[in-house]
Design an enzyme around this catalytic site. Structure first.
Site, PDB file in Angstrom:
ATOM      1  N   GLU A  36     -53.214  35.145 -28.239  1.00  0.00           N
ATOM      2  CA  GLU A  36     -52.842  34.612 -29.550  1.00  0.00           C
ATOM      3  C   GLU A  36     -53.558  35.430 -30.618  1.00  0.00           C
ATOM      4  OE1 GLU A  36     -53.911  30.483 -30.390  1.00  0.00           O
ATOM      5  OE2 GLU A  36     -52.484  30.472 -32.052  1.00  0.00           O
ATOM      6  N   CYS A  59     -51.282  27.793 -31.584  1.00  0.00           N
ATOM      7  CA  CYS A  59     -50.854  27.116 -32.807  1.00  0.00           C
ATOM      8  C   CYS A  59     -50.036  28.011 -33.732  1.00  0.00           C
ATOM      9  CB  CYS A  59     -52.074  26.582 -33.553  1.00  0.00           C
ATOM     10  SG  CYS A  59     -52.881  25.248 -32.666  1.00  0.00           S
ATOM     11  N   ASN A  89     -45.596  24.714 -28.226  1.00  0.00           N
ATOM     12  CA  ASN A  89     -46.949  25.078 -27.811  1.00  0.00           C
ATOM     13  C   ASN A  89     -47.698  23.878 -27.269  1.00  0.00           C
ATOM     14  OD1 ASN A  89     -49.580  26.178 -27.567  1.00  0.00           O
ATOM     15  ND2 ASN A  89     -50.041  25.441 -29.623  1.00  0.00           N
ATOM     16  N   GLU A  90     -48.235  23.108 -28.171  1.00  0.00           N
ATOM     17  CA  GLU A  90     -49.133  22.026 -27.737  1.00  0.00           C
ATOM     18  C   GLU A  90     -48.608  20.733 -28.364  1.00  0.00           C
ATOM     19  OE1 GLU A  90     -53.241  21.986 -29.364  1.00  0.00           O
ATOM     20  OE2 GLU A  90     -53.803  22.637 -27.363  1.00  0.00           O
TER      21      GLU A  90
HETATM   22  O1  AHR Z   1     -56.733  28.593 -28.286  1.00  0.00           O
HETATM   23  C1  AHR Z   1     -56.905  28.079 -29.567  1.00  0.00           C
HETATM   24  C2  AHR Z   1     -55.938  26.958 -29.886  1.00  0.00           C
HETATM   25  O2  AHR Z   1     -56.181  25.860 -29.076  1.00  0.00           O
HETATM   26  C3  AHR Z   1     -54.498  27.254 -29.621  1.00  0.00           C
HETATM   27  O3  AHR Z   1     -53.915  27.918 -30.672  1.00  0.00           O
HETATM   28  C4  AHR Z   1     -53.894  25.892 -29.469  1.00  0.00           C
HETATM   29  O4  AHR Z   1     -52.787  25.885 -28.621  1.00  0.00           O
HETATM   30  C5  AHR Z   1     -55.038  25.044 -28.983  1.00  0.00           C
HETATM   31  O5  AHR Z   1     -55.210  23.941 -29.768  1.00  0.00           O
END
Ligand code: AHR
Length: 653
Positions: free
Chosen positions: A48, A240, A374-375
């Site tokens: 990322e 994110c 993603n999350e």
């Molecule tokens: O790895 C850092 C962040 O942690 C990532 O962007 C996210 O997916 C998680 O909250």
């Protein structure tokens, strides 16, 4: 550590105790019964653009704000004399800003600009740098000139070269500069050296020696560190940043392909997400875009795993559901996912296959996996994921789809997500856990009772977080112990990636991280070596390893797992001794004929200082050490020092 059997036996006899004395544990490996297959995707990478991982990091561009598109158009630049930012008749429609350099008005005065790079411009002695600029002569004159200088941190120009601009049309001009010095905080300076105006855009400086020598390339030392991990999977581009703080700033892969000069700038949420680690100059140029990600995956031998936005902005930052795309308006987002698969795999006659081909890769990238969201969490995620799954399955039935269980390792969001993942028939579920030491040690049996018939697990973001935030040995040892549980459950855990991957020592927002770097060099954390010990010793099949007939998941603070490697014909046993005391262990290999096991190797990761970490100044503070180990009658008998992770590899004759 490393007291080998011969020594230990002699000691045991002298003391008049048997090899099975109470200090010694016996572990039994069912060596003749190879179990679940270990997936080739195990132990991968999650990339990322956080901590200056891409711009200012892996992406080797040394100029910040090269296209003058940051909202403050001259951020990263200092100008002198007459420099004007303009947008009329630009070179690149998606990056319309450029600068006009005009005469300073007096022979003693100067016009020009200088770029500060990312925490400075890092240059190495005798290395070559590829400078390029798009320029034109707006007054239609025949020729105007400017001078390029690399200036060291004491403000002395150390190399200079004059460049002539010869056209009233936008054209790319390029030269190569050789640096006579090493400096992590040099600057790039440009002087107008003739009277007439020159327009300039996309001012760029790259090391010539990038990974595979590519223009628009990647930092070689950093890619090497990735390749040395032999990663099975490569997840990108986040994190994110896939979601964006709002949907306008989500990661849109279509903006990241095609000519690099015309990839529009995007905000990077990590510039402001943590105000105590504020970096107002952190943007995404997308110079490292989806084409480059696919290429990198191919070159380091890992399966690409792109993640697409599922129509949701970051849920942490948006409590209002209106921040997300309404469920009945997801079409263009779903189309983006389908187009992405076409970009990766489509024939050159398809629209997106042709784009890939024009970028230099007519052969498909053979994409097999895609992540949607993603999350994300909650009902709002599931109702958006569902139409994505339907559309992808219909168009590309062989693509495996990764959903997510959200940001927590357990709890309401997690408990809601898993049954939903089963209902929606996601192929894999991405679990995230950033947790302290205790949690990691308590979770070694986490997957032992997972449903074997449901979706597979992708431990997509994890890292042990000690209170002091360090990449210390303690955290690494806990990860090693936990990972015996990933290995033992290879039938259900198909992929695992530590997170985050990279961090610039001067620009991090999140730690711990796997690999740290500055403008000149990089260092692999202790945690990196744990990952590497697993990935380089992953084997092909799980073997049952038990102590008192139970998996070793923390009894007497020991953690262990075993695999068989059918290609190398090797048995590999991993043991983490997290106790404060040395522990004796006998590993008995059942089902192997006498004399069939050769002496082998033991690789250990150990420190007597739990807080020890590898730094740029001391990169080898805790690194794996290899020694030989002696076998007697198919029994491996060793003493494991307090706080040690050990990997034993024994070849079958
Ligand atoms: O790895 C850092 C962040 O942690 C990532 O962007 C996210 O997916 C998680 O909250």
């Amino acid at each position: 550590m490393k007291i080998h059997r011969t020594l230990f036996s002699a000691f045991a006899l002298f003391m008049g105790i048997s090899i099975n004395a109470q200090t010694e544990h016996e572990m039994v490996v069912k060596a003749n019964k190879p179990g679940a297959e270990i997936q080739s995707t195990m132990y991968g990478l999650f990339f990322e653009d956080i901590n200056y991982g891409a711009d200012g990091g892996l992406y080797a561009e040394l100029v910040k704000n090269r296209s003058f598109e940051f909202p403050q158009n001259l951020m990263g630049w200092k100008t002198f004399g007459h420099v004007e930012v303009r947008t009329d008749n630009p070179a690149f429609d998606k990056n319309p800003h450029y600068v006009r350099l005009s005469d300073a008005g007096h022979k003693e005065k100067h016009t020009g600009l200088e770029n500060e790079g990312f925490f400075g411009v890092g240059i190495h002695k005798d290395a070559q740098y590829h400078f390029s600029v798009w320029a034109r002569l707006p007054q239609g004159s025949e020729k105007q000139e400017f001078r390029i200088e690399l200036v060291n941190s004491n403000n002395d120009p150390v190399v200079k070269q004059v460049v002539a601009v010869t056209s009233s049309e936008w054209k790319k001009y390029q030269i190569v500069l050789t640096s006579p010095i090493t400096d992590d905080k040099a600057i790039l300076r440009i002087f107008l050296t003739s009277k007439g105006d020159i327009d300039m855009d996309h001012i760029s400086l790259f090391p010539v020696d990038t990974w595979k020598g590519r223009e628009n390339g990647l930092r070689k030392d950093l890619v090497k560190a990735l390749a040395d991990l032999k990663p099975g999977v490569f997840r990108f581009p986040g994190g994110c940043i896939v979601e964006g703080t709002d949907l306008n700033t989500r990661y849109n892969w279509k903006n990241t392909v095609g000519p690099v000069e015309n990839r529009p700038l995007n905000e990077n949420r990590w510039h402001y997400t943590f105000p105590n680690r504020f970096n107002p100059d952190y943007y995404q140029t997308y110079g490292l875009g989806f084409y480059e990600f696919f290429l990198l995956s191919e070159e380091i031998g890992s399966e690409p795993l792109p993640i697409v936005n599922c129509g949701m902005a970051c849920q942490f930052q948006n409590k209002d559901l209106k921040a997300h795309v309404p469920v009945d308006k997801l079409d263009s987002y779903i189309q983006d996912a389908l187009d992405l698969i076409e970009f990766a795999n489509g024939d050159v006659t398809t629209k997106w296959g042709e784009v890939r081909s024009e970028m230099g890769h007519p052969a498909p990238f053979n994409l097999k996996l895609i992540g949607v969201g993603n999350e994300q969490w909650g009902k709002e995620y599931m109702e958006r994921l569902e139409p994505f799954i339907k559309a992808i399955r219909k168009a590309y039935p062989k693509i495996r789809i990764v959903g997510t269980s959200g940001p927590d390792s357990e709890g309401d969001k997690f408990d809601y997500a898993w049954p939903e993942m089963k209902r929606l028939k996601a192929d894999l579920v991405d679990e995230h856990f950033y947790r302290p030491q205790k949690w990691f040690l308590s979770q070694a049996a986490r997957y032992d009772n997972y449903d074997r018939k449901g979706p597979k697990v992708f431990a997509g973001e994890y890292a042990c977080h000690p209170k002091n935030g360090k990449n210390n040995f303690d955290a690494a040892l806990c990860e090693a112990a936990f990972m015996t549980g990933l290995e033992r459950n290879a039938d259900v855990v198909h992929m695992a990636t530590y997170a985050p991957l990279f961090a610039h020592v001067k620009g991090w927002q999140w730690r711990p991280d796997l690999i740290w770097f500055d403008n000149l060099s990089s260092v692999c954390s202790v945690n990196y070596y744990v990952q590497q010990l697993y990935s380089q010793n992953k084997g092909t099949n799980v073997l049952s390893l038990t102590m008192d007939k139970k998996p070793v998941t923390g009894q007497d603070e020991l953690y262990a797992s075993a695999v068989w490697d059918k290609n190398e014909k090797a048995y590999i046993v991993k043991i983490a001794n997290t106790a404060d005391k040395e522990q004796g262990v006998r590993v008995v290999f059942e089902g192997v004929k006498k004399g069939q096991l050769s002496d082998g190797t033991i690789t250990t990761l150990h420190s007597s200082d739990l807080d020890a970490e590898n730094t740029l100044a001391k990169p080898n503070t805790v690194i794996p050490e290899k020694a030989e180990v002696v076998m007697t009658d198919n029994v491996l008998s060793v003493k494991l020092s307090a706080k040690t992770f050990a990997v034993y590899k024994l070849l079958k004759k």
